[in-house]
Design a protein around this motif. Structure first.
Motif, PDB file in Angstrom:
ATOM      1  N   ARG A  45      59.492 -74.567  72.602  1.00 35.00           N
ATOM      2  CA  ARG A  45      59.354 -73.470  73.601  1.00 35.00           C
ATOM      3  C   ARG A  45      59.998 -73.782  74.668  1.00 35.00           C
ATOM      4  NH1 ARG A  45      59.507 -69.350  75.769  1.00 35.00           N
ATOM      5  NH2 ARG A  45      57.723 -68.122  76.671  1.00 35.00           N
ATOM      6  N   LEU A  46      60.133 -75.017  75.454  1.00 28.39           N
ATOM      7  CA  LEU A  46      60.680 -75.471  76.715  1.00 28.39           C
ATOM      8  C   LEU A  46      62.235 -75.733  76.294  1.00 28.39           C
ATOM      9  CD1 LEU A  46      57.914 -77.039  78.631  1.00 28.39           C
ATOM     10  CD2 LEU A  46      58.669 -74.647  78.616  1.00 28.39           C
ATOM     11  N   LEU A  47      62.724 -75.381  75.092  1.00 29.50           N
ATOM     12  CA  LEU A  47      64.053 -75.898  74.913  1.00 29.50           C
ATOM     13  C   LEU A  47      64.235 -77.279  74.888  1.00 29.50           C
ATOM     14  CD1 LEU A  47      65.817 -72.610  76.070  1.00 29.50           C
ATOM     15  CD2 LEU A  47      64.990 -73.094  73.901  1.00 29.50           C
ATOM     16  N   GLY A  48      63.526 -78.139  74.812  1.00 29.49           N
ATOM     17  CA  GLY A  48      63.869 -79.482  74.678  1.00 29.49           C
ATOM     18  C   GLY A  48      63.626 -80.381  76.365  1.00 29.49           C
ATOM     19  N   ILE A  78      55.422 -66.803  69.463  1.00 25.14           N
ATOM     20  CA  ILE A  78      56.345 -67.805  70.096  1.00 25.14           C
ATOM     21  C   ILE A  78      57.624 -67.612  70.428  1.00 25.14           C
ATOM     22  CG2 ILE A  78      54.346 -69.670  69.967  1.00 25.14           C
ATOM     23  CD1 ILE A  78      56.090 -71.026  68.016  1.00 25.14           C
ATOM     24  N   GLY A  79      58.290 -68.262  71.484  1.00 24.14           N
ATOM     25  CA  GLY A  79      59.869 -67.811  71.528  1.00 24.14           C
ATOM     26  C   GLY A  79      59.966 -67.117  72.854  1.00 24.14           C
ATOM     27  N   SER A  80      60.953 -66.937  73.252  1.00 22.55           N
ATOM     28  CA  SER A  80      61.618 -66.247  74.306  1.00 22.55           C
ATOM     29  C   SER A  80      62.477 -65.123  73.988  1.00 22.55           C
ATOM     30  CB  SER A  80      62.201 -67.119  75.261  1.00 22.55           C
ATOM     31  OG  SER A  80      63.262 -67.578  74.820  1.00 22.55           O
ATOM     32  N   LYS A  81      62.719 -64.411  74.907  1.00 22.64           N
ATOM     33  CA  LYS A  81      63.870 -63.232  74.506  1.00 22.64           C
ATOM     34  C   LYS A  81      65.199 -63.982  74.237  1.00 22.64           C
ATOM     35  CE  LYS A  81      65.111 -62.645  79.355  1.00 22.64           C
ATOM     36  NZ  LYS A  81      65.414 -61.768  80.521  1.00 22.64           N
ATOM     37  N   ASP A  82      65.512 -65.304  74.537  1.00 21.19           N
ATOM     38  CA  ASP A  82      66.570 -65.964  74.203  1.00 21.19           C
ATOM     39  C   ASP A  82      66.663 -66.487  72.906  1.00 21.19           C
ATOM     40  OD1 ASP A  82      67.495 -64.969  76.516  1.00 21.19           O
ATOM     41  OD2 ASP A  82      66.999 -66.840  77.637  1.00 21.19           O
ATOM     42  N   THR A  83      65.360 -66.553  72.332  1.00 21.41           N
ATOM     43  CA  THR A  83      65.412 -67.272  71.012  1.00 21.41           C
ATOM     44  C   THR A  83      64.685 -66.251  69.952  1.00 21.41           C
ATOM     45  OG1 THR A  83      63.136 -68.223  71.638  1.00 21.41           O
ATOM     46  CG2 THR A  83      65.276 -69.661  72.118  1.00 21.41           C
ATOM     47  N   ARG A  85      61.826 -64.995  68.187  1.00 18.81           N
ATOM     48  CA  ARG A  85      60.337 -64.960  68.223  1.00 18.81           C
ATOM     49  C   ARG A  85      59.834 -64.818  66.787  1.00 18.81           C
ATOM     50  NH1 ARG A  85      58.399 -63.394  73.105  1.00 18.81           N
ATOM     51  NH2 ARG A  85      56.638 -62.181  72.322  1.00 18.81           N
ATOM     52  N   GLN A  86      58.634 -65.602  66.647  1.00 15.30           N
ATOM     53  CA  GLN A  86      57.994 -65.763  65.387  1.00 15.30           C
ATOM     54  C   GLN A  86      56.531 -66.026  65.764  1.00 15.30           C
ATOM     55  OE1 GLN A  86      59.784 -68.771  63.261  1.00 15.30           O
ATOM     56  NE2 GLN A  86      60.096 -70.083  65.052  1.00 15.30           N
ATOM     57  N   THR A  87      55.512 -65.925  64.773  1.00 14.45           N
ATOM     58  CA  THR A  87      54.132 -66.285  64.922  1.00 14.45           C
ATOM     59  C   THR A  87      54.044 -67.868  64.981  1.00 14.45           C
ATOM     60  OG1 THR A  87      53.528 -66.259  62.698  1.00 14.45           O
ATOM     61  CG2 THR A  87      53.324 -64.151  63.938  1.00 14.45           C
TER      62      THR A  87
END
Length: 108
Positions: A45-48, A78-83, A85-87
């Protein structure tokens, strides 16, 4: 999970892997300290920015630890507008399939 909170008694056994030195580092056991491990879901979620913690517990005769695992509801997005999104359930199922594929590949 997002993260794990761990309370340990005075018997050591928890170790984390240090990528820089490529060694296992023991975590001191202290009744007054809580250990927090970042989980794969939070790391993703925090992109590493905060990598998940590769850890293990060495075999100990008498060791007691209490873990509290924190994770989203299965249907939470979970996920962001840049990634993508999925449950959480979809994310977790993919992680399990990836781990099983890796295990078959390496025969472990």
């Amino acid at each position: 999970s997002l993260f794990t909170v761990l309370a340990q008694q005075e018997v050591q056994g928890l170790e984390v892997f240090c990528k820089m030195s490529k060694t296992w580092v023991p975590i001191p056991a202290d009744d007054d300290v809580l250990v927090v491990n970042v989980g794969d879901c939070l790391s993703d979620r925090l992109l590493g920015s905060f990598p998940s913690t590769l850890h293990r517990v060495k075999d100990c005769e008498k060791r007691l630890s209490i873990a509290f695992f924190v994770q989203p509801e299965y249907d939470a997005l979970i996920g962001s507008k840049d990634t993508h999104r999925q449950t959480f359930h979809e994310w977790r199922q993919k992680k399990i399939k990836d781990a099983m594929r890796l295990q078959r590949k390496h025969g472990t």
